[in-house]
Write a protein that holds these residues in place. Structure first.
Motif, PDB file in Angstrom:
ATOM      1  N   PRO A 160       0.814  -1.218   0.000  1.00 48.17           N
ATOM      2  CA  PRO A 160       0.000   0.000   0.000  1.00 48.17           C
ATOM      3  C   PRO A 160       0.846   1.266   0.000  1.00 48.17           C
ATOM      4  O   PRO A 160       2.026   1.231   0.368  1.00 48.17           O
ATOM      5  N   CYS A 161       0.235   2.362  -0.385  1.00 49.21           N
ATOM      6  CA  CYS A 161       0.913   3.648  -0.318  1.00 49.21           C
ATOM      7  C   CYS A 161       0.932   4.117   1.127  1.00 49.21           C
ATOM      8  O   CYS A 161       0.419   3.453   2.012  1.00 49.21           O
ATOM      9  N   GLY A 162       1.503   5.286   1.348  1.00 49.44           N
ATOM     10  CA  GLY A 162       1.655   5.771   2.724  1.00 49.44           C
ATOM     11  C   GLY A 162       0.385   6.373   3.304  1.00 49.44           C
ATOM     12  O   GLY A 162       0.380   6.833   4.438  1.00 49.44           O
ATOM     13  N   GLY A 163      -0.692   6.365   2.542  1.00 49.90           N
ATOM     14  CA  GLY A 163      -1.912   7.017   3.029  1.00 49.90           C
ATOM     15  C   GLY A 163      -2.912   6.067   3.650  1.00 49.90           C
ATOM     16  O   GLY A 163      -3.977   6.470   4.089  1.00 49.90           O
ATOM     17  N   SER A 164      -2.529   4.790   3.700  1.00 43.22           N
ATOM     18  CA  SER A 164      -3.442   3.798   4.251  1.00 43.22           C
ATOM     19  C   SER A 164      -3.476   3.915   5.767  1.00 43.22           C
ATOM     20  O   SER A 164      -2.444   3.883   6.419  1.00 43.22           O
ATOM     21  N   GLN A 165      -4.671   4.074   6.331  1.00 40.83           N
ATOM     22  CA  GLN A 165      -4.748   4.167   7.785  1.00 40.83           C
ATOM     23  C   GLN A 165      -5.982   3.462   8.315  1.00 40.83           C
ATOM     24  O   GLN A 165      -7.093   3.689   7.829  1.00 40.83           O
ATOM     25  N   ALA A 166      -5.733   2.622   9.308  1.00 43.26           N
ATOM     26  CA  ALA A 166      -6.816   1.885   9.965  1.00 43.26           C
ATOM     27  C   ALA A 166      -7.698   1.164   8.948  1.00 43.26           C
ATOM     28  O   ALA A 166      -8.919   1.120   9.080  1.00 43.26           O
ATOM     29  N   GLY A 167      -7.072   0.653   7.905  1.00 47.62           N
ATOM     30  CA  GLY A 167      -7.827  -0.127   6.930  1.00 47.62           C
ATOM     31  C   GLY A 167      -8.561   0.707   5.895  1.00 47.62           C
ATOM     32  O   GLY A 167      -9.251   0.170   5.033  1.00 47.62           O
ATOM     33  N   GLU A 170      -6.756   6.562   1.789  1.00 47.47           N
ATOM     34  CA  GLU A 170      -6.626   7.997   2.046  1.00 47.47           C
ATOM     35  C   GLU A 170      -7.631   8.822   1.237  1.00 47.47           C
ATOM     36  O   GLU A 170      -7.883   9.974   1.534  1.00 47.47           O
ATOM     37  N   VAL A 171      -8.169   8.212   0.202  1.00 52.19           N
ATOM     38  CA  VAL A 171      -8.979   8.981  -0.731  1.00 52.19           C
ATOM     39  C   VAL A 171     -10.416   9.180  -0.244  1.00 52.19           C
ATOM     40  O   VAL A 171     -11.041  10.185  -0.523  1.00 52.19           O
ATOM     41  N   GLN A 180      -4.148  -3.001   2.210  1.00 58.23           N
ATOM     42  CA  GLN A 180      -4.201  -3.471   3.595  1.00 58.23           C
ATOM     43  C   GLN A 180      -4.839  -4.857   3.606  1.00 58.23           C
ATOM     44  O   GLN A 180      -4.360  -5.788   4.253  1.00 58.23           O
TER      45      GLN A 180
ATOM     46  N   ASN C 184       6.580   5.471   5.098  1.00 52.58           N
ATOM     47  CA  ASN C 184       5.789   6.013   6.199  1.00 52.58           C
ATOM     48  C   ASN C 184       5.664   4.940   7.264  1.00 52.58           C
ATOM     49  O   ASN C 184       4.875   4.015   7.138  1.00 52.58           O
ATOM     50  N   ALA C 187       1.965   4.409   8.788  1.00 48.11           N
ATOM     51  CA  ALA C 187       0.769   4.055   8.037  1.00 48.11           C
ATOM     52  C   ALA C 187       0.446   2.585   8.294  1.00 48.11           C
ATOM     53  O   ALA C 187       1.286   1.809   8.751  1.00 48.11           O
ATOM     54  N   ASP C 188      -0.772   2.210   7.983  1.00 47.67           N
ATOM     55  CA  ASP C 188      -1.176   0.816   8.149  1.00 47.67           C
ATOM     56  C   ASP C 188      -0.953   0.043   6.856  1.00 47.67           C
ATOM     57  O   ASP C 188      -0.869   0.650   5.798  1.00 47.67           O
ATOM     58  N   PRO C 189      -0.869  -1.263   6.882  1.00 49.66           N
ATOM     59  CA  PRO C 189      -0.783  -2.105   8.075  1.00 49.66           C
ATOM     60  C   PRO C 189       0.600  -1.975   8.732  1.00 49.66           C
ATOM     61  O   PRO C 189       1.603  -2.390   8.152  1.00 49.66           O
ATOM     62  N   ARG C 193       4.747  -2.733   7.468  1.00 52.16           N
ATOM     63  CA  ARG C 193       5.504  -1.631   6.859  1.00 52.16           C
ATOM     64  C   ARG C 193       6.999  -1.937   6.713  1.00 52.16           C
ATOM     65  O   ARG C 193       7.594  -1.594   5.699  1.00 52.16           O
ATOM     66  N   ARG C 196       7.436  -3.755   3.538  1.00 54.17           N
ATOM     67  CA  ARG C 196       7.302  -2.961   2.316  1.00 54.17           C
ATOM     68  C   ARG C 196       8.584  -2.146   2.109  1.00 54.17           C
ATOM     69  O   ARG C 196       9.038  -1.955   0.983  1.00 54.17           O
TER      70      ARG C 196
END
Ligand code: SF4
Ligand code: SF4
Lengths: 228, 161, 340
Positions: A160-167, A170-171, A180, C184, C187-189, C193, C196
């Motif tokens: 995933p990119c760095g914008g993934s949060q809590a599943g 980011e969009v 995720q 990052n 970031a999740d998961p 990380r 990755r």
């Protein structure tokens, strides 16, 4: 299935403003099961259009028919006798259905009543989600059965990119991060090594980039002289 | 037409387990409700579809009321809840069509509430009377399924809902 | 669920030249000589005003070994990173151009990289790019022909194998670019990380720059895993720091920015320094906040220097480039070493 959604009544009304007599054609396959263009929706839309025109002090005849599959010529052939008595055909099929009608009845004006959205499935009652973009070279075996082409907002192949949060992606707060899910699933399956392979750049020539795509199956084509 | 001389035509889709029985009770107890109301008995308001409500309006009704059981008491669990969703959908459609959204309404009633049925029905008829006649001419040019018996395109797909 | 965290193989690519012989740039030479690296960041203007770049360059002079130039950051149109990079070079600062996959396909990216090399640029940071919905052209069609991982591999192959992505030979040799990538840690998961990150090493990244780091305990954990996986032996890990500017910004970043982790304790510190100052004294409050923001940043930079596997710090001023010098000074990384 192909998932579609009805255009606004105003937009459809505007398309039909010069018509007096319209044939509304539904489709009994995908758009019936996503409640966009089956017999019931044809009825509701036709009734709404007739009343709307009357409220405007005018009148509009809308006749209704729903064929089993608008995207196959066999199923729309039966309309041939009647179609010419109408000013226009309003298709409640997906974009493929609309084009099949246009191809079969080239003299008729064919209007789309739906916006064709995506290939997807009902994730719950009343909710549909996209699942495939028909990229022409499926990689679901590498991604735990989760499609990054249709479900990752950036179509990453090594997310995933760095914008993934809590599943969540980011969009959009209502969109799960596909990557995720992929890491979690392959992690649970003990297949993380598979994700450590750098997936090379995709050959998009199998996708939408080269005009409309075709599949030819010689084993199924009709031999010369035989009629379908 | 002035509100005094206008006699609205109202269709009431009534659930057999509550509103239909309540209407009966009202009749028996001689609590009057406007005779303009045409009652259609349904096994449950969950049976009322958007299409039928629209067709009633298109065929000349000035208003449509869907009368189901009190919330939480549907004999089929959620029929009255679905009916409310559909009536809400119809009122949205009516706005888009250019009709007053007050021409469709959902009410909830129990079988024992004869007087309340009469009261609510009267109130709805009064609302419709205030609105005046529906601009949709009775039974005007409703098209409909193409082709009579024997005609080719009777190839309907499955019923939607 | 019993999730197993496997050891991973980080196959060394036989084509990769030793550190110090890849790009010829200053950043690489600093790292090859074993110095602790310092990088900064310059946001290009939303105009064609070259003077903005020159002014920011002067603020960084002598403080950093190289400076990133963002590429339509947060999907807002700005002066091109390569053009701004060329201006930076004129000012004597080595640029690290950022390159996103959002705005260009593989043809455009490779063409730009050839051009960047021709202009004297020696570093590129490979990014996916923020989604266009966050910027000022939300109706734009994004590209994402390749992703950041594939971009890393493509730039490396252009340099080390002299081939375009299609496999065709680059006559006269590929662009000599030191290949950077972003990470990052928050970031999740989160548990995956470090893997990755390892994948970026496998793809061919020479160095990593991270997002802003404020959450030290979480960062230490992440670094320990990265070191255990052997990633930091394969690439230079540069940790991102930056000053908080107010308690409002700290709260906003804690609560609203995806992939950002700010401990409550830091938010309280920012709130604390203005507690005795009247709300109307805007300047006094601002100065107090800024002083505390720089102080916190220096403390964190010092702490980060001591963490195993860290090769440098990346100081992001975020439209406050004046802060970079005092932070570098406080962190004890000035003067920057002279290098051949
Ligand atoms: S990988 Fe391609 S074919 Fe497979 S589900 Fe995704 S879009 Fe469809
Ligand atoms: S957050 Fe996840 S789904 Fe969204 S763009 Fe990034 S990797 Fe793709």
């Amino acid at each position: 299935m192909i998932v579609a959604e009805q255009k606004s009544l105003d937009e459809i009304k505007a398309m039909l403003k010069d018509a007096k007599k319209v044939l509304a054609v539904g489709c009994g396959t995908c758009v019936t099961v996503c409640f966009a263009g089956g017999r019931n929706e044809v009825g509701v839309l036709s009734s709404s259009l007739r009343m709307a025109r009357e409220v405007d002090g005018d009148s509009l005849t809308v006749d209704e028919v729903t064929v089993q599959r608008q995207c196959e010529t066999e199923y729309i052939d039966g309309l041939a006798d009647d179609v010419e008595s109408y000013d226009a055909v309003l298709s409640l099929g997906c974009g493929v259905g609309v084009q099949s009608l246009a191809e079969r009845f080239p003299a008729m004006r064919i209007f789309p009543a739906l916006n064709t959205k995506f290939m997807g499935y009902p994730s719950e009652h009343g909710v549909w989600e996209e699942r495939c973009q028909g990229c022409g070279n499926c990689i679901l075996h590498l991604t735990g059965g989760i499609c990054p082409v249709s479900r990752c907002s950036k179509q990453l192949f090594n997310g995933p990119c760095g914008g993934s949060q809590a599943g969540i992606c980011e969009v959009d707060p209502d969109t799960s991060c596909a990557w995720q899910l992929i890491w979690e699933r392959l992690g649970e399956q003990g297949l993380i090594e598979q994700l450590m392979e750098v997936e090379p750049p995709k050959d998009w020539s199998t996708s939408r980039d080269g005009g409309h795509r075709r599949i030819v199956r010689d084993d199924l084509r009709l031999p010369d002289g035989e009629e379908g | 037409m002035s509100p005094e001389t206008f006699k609205p035509e109202v269709v009431a889709f009534c659930c057999r387990h509550c509103a239909y029985a309540a209407a009966d009770l009202a009749g028996g107890a001689r609590v009057s409700y406007p005779p303009a109301i045409k009652i259609v008995e349904l096994p449950c308001t969950g049976r009322a579809s958007v299409l039928e409500i629209l067709h009633a309006l298109e065929d000349g009704a000035d208003g449509v009321v869907v009368a189901g059981c009190l919330p939480g008491t549907c004999h089929y669990l959620m029929g009255n809840t679905h009916a409310r969703q559909r009536v809400d959908h119809v009122t949205e459609l009516l706005k888009k069509i250019g009709l007053e959204d007050q021409r469709a309404r959902m009410i909830n009633i129990s079988a024992a509430m004869g007087a309340q049925f009469a009261e609510k029905a009267t109130e709805f008829v009064n609302t419709v009377r205030e609105l005046g006649p529906s601009p949709i001419a009775r039974g005007a040019c409703r098209g409909g399924p193409l082709g009579g018996p024997g005609k080719a395109p009777a190839m309907d797909g499955r019923e939607g809902r | 669920m019993n999730v197993h965290f496997p050891k991973v193989n980080l196959p060394e690519s036989p084509d990769t030249p030793p550190l110090g012989e890849r790009s010829g740039g200053r950043l690489e030479r600093i790292l090859a000589a074993g110095h602790f690296a310092v990088t900064g960041e310059v946001g290009p203007p939303k105009s064609h005003d070259a003077e903005v770049i020159r002014r920011k360059a002067r603020l960084l002079e002598g403080c950093v070994d190289a400076a990133n130039i963002t590429d339509n950051q947060t999907a807002v149109v700005r002066m091109s990173s390569i053009a701004a990079g060329a201006i930076l070079l004129e000012e004597g600062i080595e640029p690290i151009i950022q390159m996103t996959c959002r705005d260009r396909n593989r043809l455009a990216i490779q063409a730009d990289l050839l051009g960047a090399h021709a202009l004297g640029i020696r570093n590129v940071l490979c990014l996916s790019g923020d989604h266009q919905s966050m910027g000022n052209h939300p109706g734009a069609k994004n590209v994402h022909d390749i992703d950041s991982m594939q971009l890393i591999r493509m730039v490396k192959d252009m340099r080390d194998r002299n081939v375009f992505q299609c496999g065709e030979e680059i006559k006269g040799g590929g662009p000599r670019l030191f290949v950077g990538a972003a990470a990052n840690p928050f970031a999740d998961p989160v548990e995956w990380r470090p893997y990755r990150l390892a994948k970026k090493a496998i793809a061919g990244a020479d160095f990593i720059q991270t997002q802003l780091i404020y959450d030290m305990p979480a960062f230490r954990k992440y670094m320990k895993r990265a070191v255990d996986l052997g990633v930091t032996e394969r690439l230079s890990f540069i940790a991102g720091v930056g000053p908080l500017k107010s308690s409002g910004m700290a709260r906003f970043m804690r609560d609203r920015v995806p992939g950002m982790s700010i401990p409550d304790e830091l938010v309280s510190r920012m709130e604390g320094v203005v507690s005795g100052i009247d709300k109307e004294q805007k300047e006094a409050r601002r100065d107090a906040w800024r002083a505390e923001g720089i102080k916190i940043c220096i403390e964190q930079a010092q702490e980060i220097r001591e963490i195993e596997g860290i090769a440098g710090i990346h100081i992001m001023g975020i439209e406050w480039e004046e802060a970079i010098r005092p932070i570098a000074e406080g962190a004890g990384v000035l003067p920057r070493p002279e290098i051949e």
